[in-house]
Design an enzyme around this catalytic site. Structure first.
Site, PDB file in Angstrom:
ATOM      1  N   LYS A  36       9.190   2.777   3.412  1.00 52.17           N
ATOM      2  CA  LYS A  36       9.602   1.738   3.985  1.00 52.17           C
ATOM      3  C   LYS A  36       9.302   0.727   3.075  1.00 52.17           C
ATOM      4  CE  LYS A  36      10.627  -0.284   8.961  1.00 52.17           C
ATOM      5  NZ  LYS A  36       9.337  -1.042   9.640  1.00 52.17           N
TER       6      LYS A  36
HETATM    7  C1  E4P Z   1      10.447  -1.417  12.703  1.00 50.22           C
HETATM    8  O1  E4P Z   1      11.061  -1.277  11.216  1.00 50.22           O
HETATM    9  C2  E4P Z   1       9.942  -3.169  12.544  1.00 50.22           C
HETATM   10  O2  E4P Z   1       8.949  -3.173  11.756  1.00 50.22           O
HETATM   11  C3  E4P Z   1       9.910  -4.057  14.121  1.00 50.22           C
HETATM   12  O3  E4P Z   1      10.902  -3.811  15.263  1.00 50.22           O
HETATM   13  C4  E4P Z   1       9.286  -5.292  14.216  1.00 50.22           C
HETATM   14  O4  E4P Z   1       9.882  -6.369  15.479  1.00 50.22           O
HETATM   15  P1  E4P Z   1       8.308  -7.301  16.226  1.00 50.22           P
HETATM   16  O5  E4P Z   1       9.767  -8.393  15.391  1.00 50.22           O
HETATM   17  O6  E4P Z   1       8.917  -7.051  17.511  1.00 50.22           O
HETATM   18  O7  E4P Z   1       7.281  -7.356  15.684  1.00 50.22           O
END
Ligand code: E4P
Length: 215
Positions: A83
């Site tokens: 990521k």
């Molecule tokens: C996924 O890849 C993200 O890290 C995550 O969905 C972020 O979610 P949030 O905005 O609820 O923290």
């Protein structure tokens, strides 16, 4: 639309995985801190359990260091997806890693142009954050629709992961908007499974069965 689980809590991943509907996992640094886990240790544990892609995020902010971290993370499992944040350095790292056939999930996507740039840099996945856009009194799901339309129109095979999913309605709307995947927190997966008529129907079946078999 496939479903990933968005958590670093191993017990949640295990429970969801046993129910058969989870095809992958996404984590981020905040989720790993919240789970009080060491990054490499938890990613290895998850990658060993799950057959599908497991996204682990780099911490570095320079491309060269991101690539080094990516190589270290990939040693934890062949299903580990790197990521990378949507920054100029992140794009450089994405270009390098994609040439090495290392799958990249470009994260923190808040516009369709960012998604297009990430795809053209070689991302396997892009993660547009729906809930965080809603938090700003804007319509997060429009972003999923726009990216899906652009990728379809231009035959881009980068997969859209609808991220920052906060409610069952988000999950439903992401599927309708054309996301390939939604990454969903455990509590939202459980809430999506519930229906009062399912509970009432099951209670009636059991009551009828017991009444008939007590005679
Ligand atoms: C996924 O890849 C993200 O890290 C995550 O969905 C972020 O979610 P949030 O905005 O609820 O923290």
């Amino acid at each position: 639309m496939k479903l990933f689980i968005d958590t670093a809590e191993f017990s949640e991943i295990q429970a969801a995985y046993e129910m058969g509907f989870v095809a992958g996992v996404t984590t981020n640094p905040s989720l790993i801190v919240k789970a009080h886990r060491d990054l490499k240790e938890v990613i290895k544990q998850i990658a060993d359990l799950v057959d599908g892609p497991v996204s682990a995020e780099v911490i570095a902010d320079k491309a060269e260091a991101m690539v080094k971290e990516a190589h270290d993370l990939r040693r934890l499992g062949q299903n580990v997806v790197i990521k990378i944040p949507m920054t100029p350095e992140g794009m450089k790292a994405t270009a390098i890693l994609s040439k090495e056939d290392i799958p990249v999930n470009v994260t923190l996507i808040f516009s369709a142009n960012q998604a297009l740039l990430a795809a053209r840099a070689g991302a396997t996945y892009v993660s547009p954050f729906v809930g965080r856009i809603d938090d700003m009194s804007m319509e997060g799901m429009t972003l999923i629709q726009d990216i899906a339309e652009i990728f379809t129109k231009h035959q881009i095979d980068t997969q859209i992961i609808a991220a920052s999913i906060r409610t069952p309605m988000h999950m439903l709307q992401a599927a309708k908007a054309g996301a390939h995947i939604a990454t969903v927190p455990y509590n939202v997966l459980l809430a999506s499974m519930k229906h009062p008529l399912t509970d009432a129907g099951l209670a009636r079946f059991m009551a009828d069965w017991q009444a008939a078999n007590q005679k």
